[in-house]
Each structure stands twice: as C-alpha cells, then as structure tokens.
Design an enzyme around this catalytic site. Structure first.
Site, PDB file in Angstrom:
ATOM      1  N   SER A   1       0.797  -1.234  -0.095  1.00 17.25           N
ATOM      2  CA  SER A   1       0.216  -0.004  -0.014  1.00 17.25           C
ATOM      3  C   SER A   1       0.920   1.273   0.151  1.00 17.25           C
ATOM      4  O   SER A   1       2.091   1.048   0.448  1.00 17.25           O
ATOM      5  CB  SER A   1      -0.989   0.127   1.307  1.00 17.25           C
ATOM      6  OG  SER A   1      -1.259   1.316   1.601  1.00 17.25           O
TER       7      SER A   1
ATOM      8  N   TYR B   1      -1.969  -1.216  10.377  1.00 16.16           N
ATOM      9  CA  TYR B   1      -2.245  -1.587   8.874  1.00 16.16           C
ATOM     10  C   TYR B   1      -1.003  -0.872   8.219  1.00 16.16           C
ATOM     11  O   TYR B   1      -0.336  -1.653   7.317  1.00 16.16           O
ATOM     12  CB  TYR B   1      -3.326  -0.861   8.340  1.00 16.16           C
ATOM     13  CG  TYR B   1      -3.761  -1.158   6.846  1.00 16.16           C
ATOM     14  CD1 TYR B   1      -4.248  -2.175   6.306  1.00 16.16           C
ATOM     15  CD2 TYR B   1      -3.235   0.227   5.949  1.00 16.16           C
ATOM     16  CE1 TYR B   1      -4.424  -2.127   4.824  1.00 16.16           C
ATOM     17  CE2 TYR B   1      -3.330  -0.063   4.608  1.00 16.16           C
ATOM     18  CZ  TYR B   1      -4.020  -1.174   3.992  1.00 16.16           C
ATOM     19  OH  TYR B   1      -3.946  -1.461   2.697  1.00 16.16           O
TER      20      TYR B   1
END
Ligand SMILES: NC(=O)c1ccc[n+]([C@@H]2O[C@H](COP(=O)([O-])OP(=O)(O)OC[C@H]3O[C@@H](n4cnc5c(N)ncnc54)[C@H](O)[C@@H]3O)[C@@H](O)[C@H]2O)c1
Length: 255
Positions: free
Chosen positions: A148, A161
């Site tokens: 990401s 995350y």
C-alpha cells in the site's frame, strides 16, 4: 496469453483487486487458484471464470493460519504439480474497522495490532514460506506482493495497517535478494486509493474522497488497474525486474 499454462495462486481473490487479477490472469491463460477465506465470494469468482471458459479453482484459505496455508499448497501441488505465480493480495483494512481499531499507536489495542499484522504481514510470510520451497525446486517462480502507499509514506490513522504494509515492502526487497539465485523474482505493488469494498465507505464520503482525488490524475484507481500492474510483474514482460516497489497511485505519492 501472457500466462499460458502457468499456475497462479492469488490470495484474497474473492473481491476487489484480487478478483480482477483472477479474471485477468485466467484470461491470459493461467490456471488461477483463488485462495480466499470468504466462501461465497471465492466460489462466485471461480464460477465467473469457469463460465468464460478459463481455468480456476477456489480453495478456502485463511492466510493467517499456517495449517490452512500448508494444506492449500499441498492441494495445489497434488492437482497441478507446480506453482509459477503467487500474488499475495489478501489483506484487511478500513472496512474491518468494526472488528479492529484503525487508529494511531496510542489508540491501537495490542490485540488489534496483532490481528491486523497476523493477516497482512504474517499471512504474506506464511504464503511465501510454503510456496518458496516449491519454486526453489522448480528453479523458477514469481511472487508479487500487494502492499500500500501506507507502506512507503507517513499516512496517519491506521498505524497497525501501515506497519503491516511497511513490513510487506521490506520483506519483498529482502526476498528478492535471497531468492534471485533460484530464478525467483519478487516485486511489490503499492496501490493508492482503489475503488474496492475495502474503502467504499470512505469513497462514499465526498469530504474524505476529495483527498484521494487530489493526485495528478484527479481520480481514485480501479481494481483492474492494479491487476494489470500485477499481470505485468507476474509475466515474462518484466523478466529483468525484481525487488521493485511500485506505486500504482495515479501519481498521488509524487505530489
Ligand atoms: N482499496 C484500497 O484503496 C487499497 C489501497 C492500498 C492497498 N490495498 C491492499 O490491496 C489488497 C486488496 O484489497 P482490496 O482493495 O481488493 O480489498 P477487498 O476488501 O475488496 O479485498 C480483500 C480480500 O482479501 C480477503 N481476505 C482478507 N483476509 C483474508 C485472510 N486472512 N485469508 C484469506 N483472504 C482474506 C477478503 O475476504 C477480500 O476478499 C489488500 O492487501 C489491501 O490492503 C488496498
């Protein structure tokens, strides 16, 4: 037919980017293994691909459970006898915030931290741990990891995350170094905001959505745009590329 006769495992292929990758990889000739823990979605993607005349098998898998991962790999080898491509795509993020707190360090309970890392980072490690011996024996293989932009930028508000995705970036680099000598390539995609169920609620909020549309291309990405990047890295067209950390973000990270 850029993946003709290749056996490709795609984790989290029941939805979003993984689903699009499954359809595109299958259309390019691969036998796609849909490794997904959501049975309904996994079966539905399998059916969609089979209905188009391409090859797919759904195997229910929780990538954070080592026995599950071991059984998945054993099943693929007993049926297909090889694994050419592993797209480590499965992950949890914003849409799981009713289960796990997506917050900064001080507001993140340890259990939530552990659970998020156990899927996003440990799951990637477990898949590689069980697929790499097969690829080493074959003296060929191709791993694409889905990280990401959070893995390379200081995006606040989802620190577990973010740490998990930073781990995926670092792991991708070191695996490219460790396993290149076996003719195994390892690359990593860092998507920006992509229109999938994971961030649907955010995209439905115009105030927040406009931040994601602030990049040079002025829009969020489509899951098939990430899937096409994964296809390039998984195919022979990228045969001299390994260890690449590739943003797929409409230029968001360069502004
Ligand atoms: N959508 C975005 O904006 C965005 C941005 C950057 C990175 N990503 C990453 O892209 C990847 C794909 O996400 P998406 O956007 O397609 O979201 P998505 O929620 O549509 O798809 C994720 C899939 O992973 C599966 N999954 C989750 N945990 C699993 C587990 N333990 N075992 C097996 N399957 C599991 C889910 O069931 C789902 O099918 C994720 O790793 C995500 O973190 C997404």
């Amino acid at each position: 037919m850029r993946l003709k006769n290749k056996v490709a495992i795609i984790t989290g292929a029941g939805s979003g980017q993984g689903k699009e990758a499954a359809k595109i990889f299958a259309a390019e000739g691969a036998h796609v293994v849909i490794a997904e823990w959501n049975e309904d979605n996994g079966k539905s993607v399998e059916k969609e691909i089979l209905n188009t005349g391409h090859k797919a098998t759904f195997i229910k898998t929780d990538i954070s459970d080592e026995n599950n991962v071991k059984e998945l790999v054993e099943q693929v080898i007993s049926q297909k006898h090889r694994i050419d491509i592993l797209f480590n795509n499965a992950g949890i993020g914003f849409s799981s915030r009713s289960q796990y707190k997506m917050a900064s360090v001080l507001e993140t309970p340890l259990d939530d931290w552990n659970n998020i890392l156990s899927i996003n980072l440990n799951g990637t490690y477990l898949m590689c741990k069980h697929v790499l011996p097969i690829m080493i024996e074959q003296q060929s293989g191709n791993i694409v990891n889905n990280s990401s932009l959070n893995g390379i930028l200081g995006v606040t508000g989802a620190d577990a995350y973010t740490a998990s995705k930073g781990g995926v970036v670092a792991l991708s680099r070191v695996m490219a170094v460790d396993y290149g000598k076996y003719n195994i390539r390892v690359n990593c995609i860092c998507p920006g905001a992509i229109d999938t169920p994971m961030i649907q609620e955010v995209l439905d909020n115009p105030e927040i959505a406009k931040n994601y549309e602030a990049g040079p291309l002025g829009r969020v990405g489509k899951p098939e745009e990430v899937a096409q990047a994964a296809l390039f890295l998984a195919s022979e067209e990228s045969s001299y590329i390994t260890g690449l950390i590739m943003p797929v973000d409409g230029g968001w990270s360069v502004v």
